[in-house]
Design an enzyme around this catalytic site. Sequence first.
Site, PDB file in Angstrom:
ATOM      1  CG  PHE A  61     -30.975   4.369 -58.671  1.00  0.00           C
ATOM      2  CD1 PHE A  61     -32.056   3.619 -58.226  1.00  0.00           C
ATOM      3  CD2 PHE A  61     -30.011   3.737 -59.460  1.00  0.00           C
ATOM      4  CE1 PHE A  61     -32.175   2.274 -58.550  1.00  0.00           C
ATOM      5  CE2 PHE A  61     -30.121   2.402 -59.790  1.00  0.00           C
ATOM      6  CZ  PHE A  61     -31.204   1.666 -59.328  1.00  0.00           C
ATOM      7  CG  ASN A  83     -24.260  18.237 -55.798  1.00  0.00           C
ATOM      8  OD1 ASN A  83     -24.927  17.241 -56.082  1.00  0.00           O
ATOM      9  ND2 ASN A  83     -23.264  18.657 -56.560  1.00  0.00           N
ATOM     10  CB  VAL A  86     -18.526  15.485 -51.564  1.00  0.00           C
ATOM     11  CG1 VAL A  86     -19.677  14.839 -50.822  1.00  0.00           C
ATOM     12  CG2 VAL A  86     -18.538  15.119 -53.040  1.00  0.00           C
ATOM     13  CE1 TYR A 118     -12.736  19.934 -40.908  1.00  0.00           C
ATOM     14  CE2 TYR A 118     -13.912  21.491 -42.323  1.00  0.00           C
ATOM     15  CZ  TYR A 118     -12.738  20.870 -41.937  1.00  0.00           C
ATOM     16  OH  TYR A 118     -11.556  21.176 -42.565  1.00  0.00           O
ATOM     17  CE  LYS A 124     -12.694  22.016 -60.147  1.00  0.00           C
ATOM     18  NZ  LYS A 124     -13.319  23.347 -60.178  1.00  0.00           N
ATOM     19  CB  THR A 125     -17.650  14.938 -57.935  1.00  0.00           C
ATOM     20  OG1 THR A 125     -18.302  16.189 -58.166  1.00  0.00           O
ATOM     21  CG2 THR A 125     -18.526  14.085 -57.029  1.00  0.00           C
ATOM     22  CE1 TYR A 152     -19.112   7.544 -62.444  1.00  0.00           C
ATOM     23  CE2 TYR A 152     -18.806   5.710 -63.950  1.00  0.00           C
ATOM     24  CZ  TYR A 152     -19.364   6.235 -62.798  1.00  0.00           C
ATOM     25  OH  TYR A 152     -20.165   5.453 -62.004  1.00  0.00           O
ATOM     26  CE  LYS A 207     -17.635   6.618 -59.195  1.00  0.00           C
ATOM     27  NZ  LYS A 207     -18.269   6.784 -57.891  1.00  0.00           N
ATOM     28  CE1 TYR A 227      -6.181  10.420 -48.266  1.00  0.00           C
ATOM     29  CE2 TYR A 227      -6.656  10.647 -45.928  1.00  0.00           C
ATOM     30  CZ  TYR A 227      -6.368  11.216 -47.147  1.00  0.00           C
ATOM     31  OH  TYR A 227      -6.240  12.578 -47.240  1.00  0.00           O
TER      32      TYR A 227
HETATM   33  P1  NAD Z   1     -27.412   9.018 -58.937  1.00  0.00           P
HETATM   34  O1  NAD Z   1     -27.035  10.027 -59.950  1.00  0.00           O
HETATM   35  O2  NAD Z   1     -28.844   8.653 -58.811  1.00  0.00           O
HETATM   36  O3  NAD Z   1     -26.870   9.409 -57.499  1.00  0.00           O
HETATM   37  C1  NAD Z   1     -25.691  10.129 -57.276  1.00  0.00           C
HETATM   38  C2  NAD Z   1     -25.977  11.162 -56.211  1.00  0.00           C
HETATM   39  O4  NAD Z   1     -24.770  11.913 -55.946  1.00  0.00           O
HETATM   40  C3  NAD Z   1     -27.039  12.161 -56.642  1.00  0.00           C
HETATM   41  O5  NAD Z   1     -27.994  12.308 -55.616  1.00  0.00           O
HETATM   42  C4  NAD Z   1     -26.248  13.447 -56.872  1.00  0.00           C
HETATM   43  O6  NAD Z   1     -27.032  14.598 -56.679  1.00  0.00           O
HETATM   44  C5  NAD Z   1     -25.126  13.295 -55.871  1.00  0.00           C
HETATM   45  N1  NAD Z   1     -23.923  14.081 -56.194  1.00  0.00           N
HETATM   46  C6  NAD Z   1     -23.279  14.174 -57.376  1.00  0.00           C
HETATM   47  N2  NAD Z   1     -22.222  14.997 -57.265  1.00  0.00           N
HETATM   48  C7  NAD Z   1     -22.192  15.431 -55.974  1.00  0.00           C
HETATM   49  C8  NAD Z   1     -21.363  16.306 -55.253  1.00  0.00           C
HETATM   50  N3  NAD Z   1     -20.310  16.917 -55.836  1.00  0.00           N
HETATM   51  N4  NAD Z   1     -21.626  16.528 -53.947  1.00  0.00           N
HETATM   52  C9  NAD Z   1     -22.697  15.935 -53.340  1.00  0.00           C
HETATM   53  N5  NAD Z   1     -23.533  15.106 -53.981  1.00  0.00           N
HETATM   54  C10 NAD Z   1     -23.275  14.850 -55.285  1.00  0.00           C
HETATM   55  O7  NAD Z   1     -26.530   7.724 -59.266  1.00  0.00           O
HETATM   56  P2  NAD Z   1     -26.572   6.273 -58.645  1.00  0.00           P
HETATM   57  O8  NAD Z   1     -26.903   5.362 -59.747  1.00  0.00           O
HETATM   58  O9  NAD Z   1     -27.370   6.249 -57.404  1.00  0.00           O
HETATM   59  O10 NAD Z   1     -25.024   6.064 -58.283  1.00  0.00           O
HETATM   60  C11 NAD Z   1     -24.532   6.170 -56.966  1.00  0.00           C
HETATM   61  C12 NAD Z   1     -23.063   5.789 -56.938  1.00  0.00           C
HETATM   62  O11 NAD Z   1     -22.891   4.461 -57.424  1.00  0.00           O
HETATM   63  C13 NAD Z   1     -22.184   6.697 -57.792  1.00  0.00           C
HETATM   64  O12 NAD Z   1     -20.965   6.930 -57.120  1.00  0.00           O
HETATM   65  C14 NAD Z   1     -21.926   5.881 -59.038  1.00  0.00           C
HETATM   66  O13 NAD Z   1     -20.706   6.219 -59.633  1.00  0.00           O
HETATM   67  C15 NAD Z   1     -21.935   4.469 -58.474  1.00  0.00           C
HETATM   68  N6  NAD Z   1     -22.309   3.494 -59.502  1.00  0.00           N
HETATM   69  C16 NAD Z   1     -23.607   3.424 -59.941  1.00  0.00           C
HETATM   70  C17 NAD Z   1     -23.908   2.530 -60.951  1.00  0.00           C
HETATM   71  C18 NAD Z   1     -25.310   2.398 -61.488  1.00  0.00           C
HETATM   72  O14 NAD Z   1     -25.515   1.647 -62.434  1.00  0.00           O
HETATM   73  N7  NAD Z   1     -26.304   3.055 -60.935  1.00  0.00           N
HETATM   74  C19 NAD Z   1     -22.914   1.708 -61.503  1.00  0.00           C
HETATM   75  C20 NAD Z   1     -21.621   1.831 -61.028  1.00  0.00           C
HETATM   76  C21 NAD Z   1     -21.335   2.712 -60.023  1.00  0.00           C
END
Ligand code: NAD
Length: 327
Positions: A38, A59, A84, A89, A116-117, A170, A174, A184
């Site tokens: 999203f 993924n 991820v 690379y 893990k992610t 989660y 984070k 880093y």
């Molecule tokens: P989303 O679920 O729509 O997008 C996350 C994307 O990461 C997806 O496309 C998913 O397929 C991909 N993904 C998950 N695990 C993966 C992996 N191991 N390797 C590769 N790709 C992987 O969620 P979003 O709402 O777009 O959130 C995006 C980021 O923003 C996330 O890191 C989330 O923690 C952070 N975030 C979002 C919100 C929110 O309200 N939407 C709030 C706080 C933080």
Amino acid sequence: LKEKIREIETSISQKYPPVKFLSEKDRKRILITGGAGFVGSHLADKLMMDGHEVTVVDNFFTGRKRNVEHWIGHENFELINHDVVEPLYIEVDQIYHLASPASPPNYMYNPIKTLKTNTIGTLNMLGLAKRVGARLLLASTSEVYGDPEVHPQREDYWGHVNPIGPRACYDEGKRVAETMCYAYMKQEGVEVRVARIFNTFGPRMHMNDGRVVSNFILQALQGEGLTVSIICYIFYIYIYMCTYFKGNPEEHTILEFAKLIRGLVGSRSEILSLPEAQDDPQRRNPDISKAKLLLGWEPVVPLEEGLNKTIDYFRKELEYQANNQYI
Ligand code: NAD
Ligand code: UDP
């Protein structure tokens, strides 16, 4: 040269959204992990339209090709199916690290994978940033504050997280990701940025995301009861729409929110009261004064406008699903 540029812009704009022409010196090679999700797909739009080269790595756990399909085939765009948690690379100038499930049902589905992610995945992206000298932005979350005891939440608040509760994979994932970024930066000189995003909604969010906005809209559209699991909760909404992080600095109880969405949808759904979920934060509200002062950032999309656009998107998605159910 101007003729040539116009020619390229016209030919590209016939098939793709309009893309600015950037000289090679200004054009960056940008990696977005989680870019088929999203938030990431809106970011991909913004960076593509600004004229950069964008590589999306995903993924497809919660993301979809449909979110970025309008760029597929564009010479500045690449989509890679990659997890991820495995090393990557490639050569890039900037990394936006968003890969992670974001909603409670999605991140609780496989807590070990979520950990893990956010840990190994972030370590891999920081390793990549270090090797190629790229700047990295981590998409962190308001969940690093857990169930906060301080309101509103400023960046220097350390949080109140249950390390072994159902949300810990989660929240703690984070928190470790943020710690890794700063380690880093201090030890290896990697340039990092951390954005703590609050609950966000808008077009392209997953309809079955399981979070409050998507649940209420879907329930109202389908004439089902709106599941309010907490009534004293005061809630702040950041809206993500179009190209930037935008929002509306208002607090609402979840009950008010349910009534507002029901009214905007024009639904007669009843409002149901559910038991409160374990460790559910009672109140969240960001203090945005630092972002305003240092970045000039402030919310611009009014709440109802954002909700109406999301409702329109969900209506179209439901139509799309109904028309494609036998394919
Ligand atoms: P989303 O679920 O729509 O997008 C996350 C994307 O990461 C997806 O496309 C998913 O397929 C991909 N993904 C998950 N695990 C993966 C992996 N191991 N390797 C590769 N790709 C992987 O969620 P979003 O709402 O777009 O959130 C995006 C980021 O923003 C996330 O890191 C989330 O923690 C952070 N975030 C979002 C919100 C929110 O309200 N939407 C709030 C706080 C933080
Ligand atoms: N919530 C609710 N009904 C729902 C979904 C969520 O009342 O159908 C509440 C939930 O208990 C929480 C708030 O809405 O207090 C925000 O939860 P959400 O799942 O949207 O996301 P979070 O910000 O907790 O990740």
